[in-house]
Write an enzyme that holds these catalytic residues in place. Sequence first.
Site, PDB file in Angstrom:
ATOM      1  N   THR A 112      37.960 -13.303  31.642  1.00 26.99           N
ATOM      2  CA  THR A 112      37.694 -12.210  31.054  1.00 26.99           C
ATOM      3  C   THR A 112      37.421 -11.029  31.693  1.00 26.99           C
ATOM      4  OG1 THR A 112      37.179 -13.833  29.249  1.00 26.99           O
ATOM      5  CG2 THR A 112      36.298 -11.509  28.789  1.00 26.99           C
ATOM      6  N   CYS A 158      39.122 -18.893  22.395  1.00 30.52           N
ATOM      7  CA  CYS A 158      38.285 -18.071  21.768  1.00 30.52           C
ATOM      8  C   CYS A 158      38.672 -17.440  20.597  1.00 30.52           C
ATOM      9  CB  CYS A 158      38.440 -16.725  22.842  1.00 30.52           C
ATOM     10  SG  CYS A 158      39.104 -17.077  24.370  1.00 30.52           S
TER      11      CYS A 158
END
Length: 380
Positions: free
Chosen positions: A72, A325
């Site tokens: 990320t 996610c």
Amino acid sequence: MNAIYFDHAATTPLDPSVFEKMRPYFCETFGNADSPHRFGRKAIAAVDIARDTVASLLGAEAGEIYFTSGGTESDNWGLIGLARAQKRLGKTRVLVSAIEHHAVLAAAEKLRAEGFTVEYLPVNEWGMVEPNALCAAMNEVTGVVCVMTANNETGVVQPIEALAKIARAGGSLFFTDAVQAAPYLPIDVKKLGVDALAFSAHKFYGPKGVGVLYVKKGVKIDSYLSGGEQERGLRGGTLNVPAIVGLAAAYEQAVKNAAENNAKIAALKDLFLQTLLSSTEGVTVNGGGETVPSILNLRLTGVDNATFLYDMDLKGVALAAGSACASASVKPSHVLTAMGLEETEAKECVRFSFGKDNTREEILLGAALAAETVKKLRKK
Ligand code: PLP
């Protein structure tokens, strides 16, 4: 039987031999890698070795490797850092594929809020960005093109060499998120022709919370985390030495064992698919062309994916609808809708992702449980 894990695209277990390599760097060799004394020197020596290892495996130079807190951060930094640097050259447009991970999509939207023009590249029905689509989309103010190496929901491998060539010929930089590709595909940054590339250790049996951003020598990138002078002044923050050691050890193993692991995982995936197809109608594969061996995305016609995942979990089988996610949400996958599926169809799709330690028995049992669950849910 214990629970069955078919969610290796979300994460993989830490390899015990990798953990052994990390262990000394928690309690014994605990120094801050930036401290100018013997404790620090020992820590930075381990980081230097890890950086050299990763660089040589990627065909890069040590000075081109930056350690981050994972995929990320590498995605955010890669896209935003390159775009901001390009803006100073008058290049204010960013092209991002429609099937990127949320780490890239959210970063792109941040750039839009800063005044960049952000446009999304379409994919074909097989989930691939066609080089012609990029050719058509390029213009003289395009500063960054970003297309992932392999998609995390379908496993579809993108034609990175061709895309990078088009982007660079058009005067743009090219960035790729190789988080799902790194465990399986040979990654040579020069051969791919990319300016920047991101990956994350926990997808290849390394520790969580550590990743890499490769940035080609000479390419300007703005810093993302301000603070100390770590990572050549571009990424502040005390280095996570045990995790960095673990990342390098895990990546070394992944590369060394890729051929063997890929063959094994591909055979397991095929066995699962054939077993399920032989007992169940209305099952179709999403995505086509080259895929990473681990990921199988299936549409189970007439089955609500959230209920299917819940039922399978009760039976001891762990899998996902898409990216981890986003799995708590009931939103249809942006990847599948970009490929042309209706929202209702996308809500019938699940991702199975297999790993090197899955067994034939798990595959056969998992496929039987999937068939049983499909049957039950279709009756409702
Ligand atoms: N990019 C892709 C394609 C991913 O699949 C993931 C994780 O699922 C990420 C980025 C984020 O990586 P991390 O979990 O290391 O932050």
